[in-house]
Design an enzyme around this catalytic site. Structure first.
Site, PDB file in Angstrom:
ATOM      1  N   HIS A  35       0.848  -1.192   0.000  1.00  0.00           N
ATOM      2  CA  HIS A  35       0.000   0.000   0.000  1.00  0.00           C
ATOM      3  C   HIS A  35       0.887   1.248   0.000  1.00  0.00           C
ATOM      4  CE1 HIS A  35      -3.371  -2.644   1.753  1.00  0.00           C
ATOM      5  NE2 HIS A  35      -3.590  -2.433   0.469  1.00  0.00           N
ATOM      6  N   ALA A  36       0.604   2.129  -0.958  1.00  0.00           N
ATOM      7  CA  ALA A  36       1.507   3.242  -1.244  1.00  0.00           C
ATOM      8  C   ALA A  36       1.783   4.159  -0.048  1.00  0.00           C
ATOM      9  CB  ALA A  36       0.936   4.054  -2.409  1.00  0.00           C
ATOM     10  N   ARG A  37       0.737   4.544   0.649  1.00  0.00           N
ATOM     11  CA  ARG A  37       0.896   5.569   1.699  1.00  0.00           C
ATOM     12  C   ARG A  37       1.508   5.067   2.988  1.00  0.00           C
ATOM     13  NH1 ARG A  37      -5.656   5.863   2.337  1.00  0.00           N
ATOM     14  NH2 ARG A  37      -5.952   3.794   3.257  1.00  0.00           N
ATOM     15  N   GLU A  38       1.710   3.768   3.112  1.00  0.00           N
ATOM     16  CA  GLU A  38       2.213   3.194   4.363  1.00  0.00           C
ATOM     17  C   GLU A  38       3.739   3.248   4.384  1.00  0.00           C
ATOM     18  OE1 GLU A  38       0.180  -0.611   4.427  1.00  0.00           O
ATOM     19  OE2 GLU A  38      -1.762   0.369   4.212  1.00  0.00           O
ATOM     20  N   ARG A  93      -3.275   4.789  -1.953  1.00  0.00           N
ATOM     21  CA  ARG A  93      -3.145   3.425  -1.415  1.00  0.00           C
ATOM     22  C   ARG A  93      -2.916   2.367  -2.497  1.00  0.00           C
ATOM     23  NH1 ARG A  93      -5.494  -0.087   2.726  1.00  0.00           N
ATOM     24  NH2 ARG A  93      -6.568  -1.873   1.823  1.00  0.00           N
ATOM     25  N   ASN A 110      -3.942  -5.628  -2.117  1.00  0.00           N
ATOM     26  CA  ASN A 110      -4.251  -6.587  -1.053  1.00  0.00           C
ATOM     27  C   ASN A 110      -5.711  -7.034  -1.053  1.00  0.00           C
ATOM     28  OD1 ASN A 110      -2.896  -8.167   0.822  1.00  0.00           O
ATOM     29  ND2 ASN A 110      -3.595  -6.921   2.555  1.00  0.00           N
ATOM     30  N   ARG A 111      -6.384  -6.788  -2.172  1.00  0.00           N
ATOM     31  CA  ARG A 111      -7.711  -7.365  -2.421  1.00  0.00           C
ATOM     32  C   ARG A 111      -7.669  -8.126  -3.745  1.00  0.00           C
ATOM     33  NH1 ARG A 111      -7.536  -5.598   1.759  1.00  0.00           N
ATOM     34  NH2 ARG A 111      -8.971  -4.310   2.987  1.00  0.00           N
ATOM     35  N   HIS A 163       2.689  -3.838   6.626  1.00  0.00           N
ATOM     36  CA  HIS A 163       1.763  -2.730   6.385  1.00  0.00           C
ATOM     37  C   HIS A 163       1.823  -1.761   7.566  1.00  0.00           C
ATOM     38  CE1 HIS A 163      -0.742  -4.491   2.993  1.00  0.00           C
ATOM     39  NE2 HIS A 163      -0.025  -5.540   3.371  1.00  0.00           N
ATOM     40  N   SER A 164       1.009  -0.701   7.474  1.00  0.00           N
ATOM     41  CA  SER A 164       0.777   0.144   8.639  1.00  0.00           C
ATOM     42  C   SER A 164      -0.615   0.746   8.457  1.00  0.00           C
ATOM     43  CB  SER A 164       1.822   1.262   8.734  1.00  0.00           C
ATOM     44  OG  SER A 164       1.589   2.287   7.787  1.00  0.00           O
ATOM     45  N   TYR A 165      -1.279   1.310   9.442  1.00  0.00           N
ATOM     46  CA  TYR A 165      -0.811   1.315  10.801  1.00  0.00           C
ATOM     47  C   TYR A 165      -1.868   0.630  11.663  1.00  0.00           C
ATOM     48  CZ  TYR A 165      -4.292   5.047  10.939  1.00  0.00           C
ATOM     49  OH  TYR A 165      -5.468   5.742  10.810  1.00  0.00           O
ATOM     50  N   TYR A 215     -10.848  -6.823  10.427  1.00  0.00           N
ATOM     51  CA  TYR A 215     -12.093  -6.913   9.654  1.00  0.00           C
ATOM     52  C   TYR A 215     -11.981  -8.032   8.629  1.00  0.00           C
ATOM     53  CZ  TYR A 215      -9.003  -3.548   7.249  1.00  0.00           C
ATOM     54  OH  TYR A 215      -7.918  -2.897   6.708  1.00  0.00           O
ATOM     55  N   GLU A 237       1.002  -4.890  10.975  1.00  0.00           N
ATOM     56  CA  GLU A 237       0.565  -3.495  10.860  1.00  0.00           C
ATOM     57  C   GLU A 237       1.417  -2.728  11.853  1.00  0.00           C
ATOM     58  OE1 GLU A 237      -1.726  -2.166   8.893  1.00  0.00           O
ATOM     59  OE2 GLU A 237      -3.012  -3.822   8.264  1.00  0.00           O
TER      60      GLU A 237
HETATM   61  O1  0X9 Z   1      -6.778  -4.090   4.711  1.00  0.00           O
HETATM   62  C1  0X9 Z   1      -5.613  -4.462   4.486  1.00  0.00           C
HETATM   63  O2  0X9 Z   1      -5.223  -4.794   3.382  1.00  0.00           O
HETATM   64  C2  0X9 Z   1      -4.619  -4.507   5.642  1.00  0.00           C
HETATM   65  N1  0X9 Z   1      -4.741  -3.316   6.458  1.00  0.00           N
HETATM   66  S1  0X9 Z   1      -4.256  -1.874   5.837  1.00  0.00           S
HETATM   67  O3  0X9 Z   1      -4.677  -0.829   6.750  1.00  0.00           O
HETATM   68  N2  0X9 Z   1      -2.663  -1.850   5.796  1.00  0.00           N
HETATM   69  O4  0X9 Z   1      -4.775  -1.733   4.527  1.00  0.00           O
HETATM   70  C3  0X9 Z   1      -4.884  -5.714   6.494  1.00  0.00           C
HETATM   71  C4  0X9 Z   1      -4.709  -7.016   5.779  1.00  0.00           C
HETATM   72  C5  0X9 Z   1      -5.128  -8.210   6.593  1.00  0.00           C
HETATM   73  N3  0X9 Z   1      -5.175  -9.404   5.788  1.00  0.00           N
HETATM   74  C6  0X9 Z   1      -6.149  -9.630   4.873  1.00  0.00           C
HETATM   75  N4  0X9 Z   1      -7.189  -8.844   4.735  1.00  0.00           N
HETATM   76  N5  0X9 Z   1      -6.036 -10.736   4.147  1.00  0.00           N
HETATM   77 ZN    ZN Z   2      -1.673  -1.832   4.043  1.00  0.00          ZN
END
Ligand code: 0X9
Ligand code: ZN
Ligand code: ZN
Length: 276
Positions: A35-38, A93, A110-111, A163-165, A215, A237
């Site tokens: 993720h870019a902003r992290e 992001r 990450n999706r 990742h953060s945060y 989540y 994170e």
């Molecule tokens: O949402 C995300 O991709 C991650 N948090 S962030 O704030 N850095 O974007 C958490 C990823 C947790 N793992 C999965 N969702 N598979």
């Molecule tokens: Zn992230």
């Protein structure tokens, strides 16, 4: 080496560090800057590399580690997004790929992994910050990472994504509320890793399965790597908990990296003691 190119044509690099023994050794794969902003994330990978390379020969622990395994580190996965966050939009992001039929840019890497892709905690709207893309691995950056890991899945024993945060250490699953087969072992390992991390500056981390700890969100790299057979799969994170958020001040880079090193070393040592 270069594992692929980004949408905008930049190189995605992977650095292998370890003692050359001829045969391929067990390995720990770690990526940063998905993720870019992290920004603390690429900073950590850079810190990690400097630290392990510089400590070789003078720190016996590192020498032993290097003789027995390799670290495979991608310091910045989403290079286009990272550059964009430095030049145009500090809070960017996603990737920077164009979406047909929309003026909105980018997919959430990450999706975009092939783990119950686009089923929960994500969006089919290209304007969303958590857009899942047109299909799993539609993003060149995701494809590059996934291809490399698939091609080395027999040697990769741990997958760490930084990742953060929020100060969390997460393990699968995030795509639903089911617990992985190795839940107990991962939970114990996460507990011990955050304990080590906390020992330096008393930074408190929460750990647990992603789905119930932050989540539900499918298409994540940690779930994908775990289902590929990489048992020790974790998302870090890093700092902080929201006071500065993505704008973590420079003064916190060093302490954040130092404490995170302790957790990564702990996981590394554990993996070596529990090879599978
Ligand atoms: O949402 C995300 O991709 C991650 N948090 S962030 O704030 N850095 O974007 C958490 C990823 C947790 N793992 C999965 N969702 N598979
Ligand atoms: Zn992230
Ligand atoms: Zn290889």
């Amino acid at each position: 080496m270069e594992i692929g190119k980004t949408y905008e044509g930049r190189s995605i690099y992977l650095l292998r560090v370890g003692n050359k023994t001829g045969a391929e050794k067990p390995a720990i794969f770690m990526d940063c800057g998905m993720h870019a902003r992290e920004w603390i994330s690429p900073a950590f990978c850079q810190w990690f590399l400097k630290e392990v390379v510089g400590s070789y020969n003078c720190m016996p622990l590192i020498t032993t580690l290097f003789n027995q395994l390799d670290f495979l580190v991608v310091p910045v996965v989403n290079v286009d997004g990272y550059v964009y966050s430095w030049t145009k939009d500090r809070f960017w992001r996603k990737t920077r790929s164009k979406n047909s039929g929309s003026s909105c840019v980018g997919t959430d890497p990450n999706r975009n992994f092939d783990a119950k892709w686009c089923t929960t905690g994500t969006s089919t709207n290209p304007c969303s910050a958590v857009y899942c893309g047109t299909h799993a691995e539609s993003e060149k950056e995701v494809k590059a990472v996934a291809d490399f890991i698939r091609n080395h899945s027999s040697i990769i024993k741990a997958y760490l994504t930084i990742h953060s945060y929020s100060q969390l250490l997460l393990y699968p699953y995030s795509y639903d509320l089911s617990l992985p087969f190795d839940h107990k072992e991962l939970d114990d390992l996460a507990r011990d890793a955050v304990k080590k991390l906390r020992s330096l500056y008393d930074t408190k981390y929460i750990y647990g399965p992603g789905g119930s700890t932050i989540y539900l969100a499918s298409g994540g790299s940690d779930d994908w790597a775990y289902d590929l057979g990489i048992k020790y799969s974790f998302t870090f994170e890093l700092r902080d908990t929201g006071v500065y958020g993505f704008l973590l001040p420079e003064s916190q880079i060093k302490p954040t990296c130092e404490e995170t090193m302790l957790a990564v070393y702990h996981i590394t040592q554990y993996v070596l003691d529990n090879l599978y």
